[in-house]
Enzyme design. Structure first.
Site, mmCIF file in Angstrom:
data_model
loop_
_atom_site.group_PDB
_atom_site.id
_atom_site.type_symbol
_atom_site.label_atom_id
_atom_site.label_comp_id
_atom_site.label_asym_id
_atom_site.label_seq_id
_atom_site.Cartn_x
_atom_site.Cartn_y
_atom_site.Cartn_z
ATOM 1 N N ILE A 14 -8.652 -12.092 -6.197
ATOM 2 C CA ILE A 14 -10.091 -12.221 -5.928
ATOM 3 C C ILE A 14 -10.847 -12.682 -7.171
ATOM 4 O O ILE A 14 -11.868 -13.371 -7.061
ATOM 5 C CB ILE A 14 -10.682 -10.915 -5.331
ATOM 6 C CG1 ILE A 14 -12.049 -11.177 -4.713
ATOM 7 C CG2 ILE A 14 -10.754 -9.795 -6.348
ATOM 8 C CD1 ILE A 14 -12.069 -12.198 -3.612
ATOM 9 N N ARG A 37 -2.977 -6.251 -17.169
ATOM 10 C CA ARG A 37 -1.633 -6.108 -17.723
ATOM 11 C C ARG A 37 -0.922 -7.455 -17.844
ATOM 12 O O ARG A 37 -0.177 -7.697 -18.773
ATOM 13 C CB ARG A 37 -0.815 -5.147 -16.856
ATOM 14 C CG ARG A 37 -1.413 -3.744 -16.798
ATOM 15 C CD ARG A 37 -0.841 -2.952 -15.649
ATOM 16 N NE ARG A 37 -0.893 -3.732 -14.427
ATOM 17 C CZ ARG A 37 -0.301 -3.399 -13.303
ATOM 18 N NH1 ARG A 37 0.404 -2.295 -13.232
ATOM 19 N NH2 ARG A 37 -0.399 -4.174 -12.232
ATOM 20 N N LYS A 90 -15.066 -4.056 -3.794
ATOM 21 C CA LYS A 90 -14.952 -3.181 -2.630
ATOM 22 C C LYS A 90 -13.488 -2.857 -2.392
ATOM 23 O O LYS A 90 -12.638 -3.695 -2.691
ATOM 24 C CB LYS A 90 -15.592 -3.798 -1.380
ATOM 25 C CG LYS A 90 -15.162 -5.207 -1.020
ATOM 26 C CD LYS A 90 -13.900 -5.555 -0.374
ATOM 27 C CE LYS A 90 -13.051 -4.787 0.520
ATOM 28 N NZ LYS A 90 -11.878 -5.586 1.001
ATOM 29 N N ASP A 168 -8.861 -2.351 4.678
ATOM 30 C CA ASP A 168 -9.259 -3.194 3.537
ATOM 31 C C ASP A 168 -10.135 -4.352 4.033
ATOM 32 O O ASP A 168 -11.248 -4.532 3.533
ATOM 33 C CB ASP A 168 -8.032 -3.687 2.756
ATOM 34 C CG ASP A 168 -8.442 -4.638 1.642
ATOM 35 O OD1 ASP A 168 -8.866 -4.159 0.573
ATOM 36 O OD2 ASP A 168 -8.401 -5.864 1.845
#
Ligand code: NAP
Length: 308
Positions: A14, A37, A90, A168
């Site tokens: 995203i 990471r 979100k 989701d």
């Protein structure tokens, strides 16, 4: 006004699809660092952990937290404690309690917390809200059905506890209906379908009503191949309203009455700058509360294993 020095945490899908282009196009922000990471952004100072980034760059004003929800609280706690404004992707957290704690911390620290709901900024959402406010609603039907293999390939976190599974995307529909319906709705019954090898549901069937008994039925399903559906249909005294394609097109009685170019993430960053400059927070947990209600009240059904 000086640009808000922004850092991004959790550089993944995203961020690349939406955050980077929206930030680049908004002169209110200057992207100065990332903490991830593995992910980095060309030309921007990168760190592998948020602690390291916050210690090395005290000039950072704000952070956008774009990692999966199960890992958002720790990063948000560190950023708010360091006096940074925080943008939460979100869903804003893995539990309601952690979001409440972050809200309290932001207040104590005098910084802005933004629980973002991108679908609320879909092009035709405000027009739908206006239409519904002008009439009497008889019933609402939400159909949010998509192919998980296409949209979430190899996203293990989404199937783990706290990843929300079909909620989701489903929470995007909930973020729209909680914004456009003039009265609050409450869950009355639900069925959640869990693949026998997963900790999160692949489908959910939800029945809500408001205080006047107006029914709202939502169907979320991740097994949809072919045509994808992200539609909200309302039968009203002024005719049938269809808010289609994730909130981007509004039709009344089959006639297209509103559509505009997609600008969800540019609108989110506009809003974030607005609340930072005004010294406010924007934390509406209604969509996440409905998901929590579904996990509390919903009947569970185990279905065929899901293999990616
Ligand atoms: P993603 O690409 O799978 O994850 C984003 C990044 O988070 C990863 O690249 C990874 O970066 C980091 N991450 C993954 N697991 C982690 C862990 N265990 N601990 C710490 N960091 C971890 O996911 P995404 O699709 O971008 O979604 C991220 C958030 O945005 C979700 O809450 C999702 O609901 C929301 N969202 C996604 C979309 C979409 O279309 N994908 C749309 C709107 C909103 P590193 O490995 O570099 O740390």
């Amino acid at each position: 006004m000086p640009a808000i020095k922004l850092a991004i945490v959790g550089v993944g899908k995203i961020v690349r699809d939406q955050h980077l282009p929206s930030i680049a196009a908004n002169s209110d922000f200057e992207l100065v660092a990332t903490a991830s990471r593995h992910g980095t952004v060309e030309g921007v100072r990168s760190f592998t952990a948020i602690d390291e980034m916050l210690a090395a760059m005290p000039e950072i004003d704000a952070v956008s937290l774009c990692m999966p929800p199960q890992y958002r609280y720790d990063a948000a706690y560190k950023a708010l404690s360091a006096g940074k404004h925080v943008f939460l992707e979100k869903p804003p957290g893995a539990t309601l309690s952690e979001v409440a704690d972050l809200e309290k911390l932001a207040k104590e620290k005098g910084v802005s917390l933004f629980a973002s709901w991108h679908s609320r900024y879909a092009a035709a959402v405000e027009a739908a809200k206006e239409f519904l406010a002008s009439t009497t609603i008889k019933n609402v039907h939400v159909i949010w059905k998509e192919d998980v293999r296409h949209w979430h390939p190899n996203q293990d976190w989404i199937w783990q506890a706290g990843g929300l599974g079909v909620f989701d995307p489903g929470i995007n529909a909930l973020s729209i209906i909680t914004h456009i319906l003039p009265k609050a709705i409450f869950l009355t019954s639900a069925t959640l379908e869990f693949p026998e090898n997963r900790d999160a549901p692949i489908a959910a069937d939800l029945h809500f009503k408001n205080a006047e008994g107006v029914p709202v039925h939502a169907e979320f399903d991740w097994r949809q191949t072919g045509k994808q559906s992200w539609d909200i249909i309302a039968e009203t005294a002024a005719g049938n309203m269809e808010l289609a394609e994730g909130g981007s097109k509004l039709s009344i009685n089959g006639k297209l009455t509103f559509e505009a170019p997609e600008a969800e993430y540019p609108s989110l960053y506009k809003r974030f700058a607005e609340i930072v400059r005004a010294g406010q927070s924007d934390v509406d947990i209604a969509p996440l509360r409905h998901v929590a209600d579904a996990f509390m009240l919903g009947r569970r059904k185990f279905v065929e294993a899901f293999i990616d």
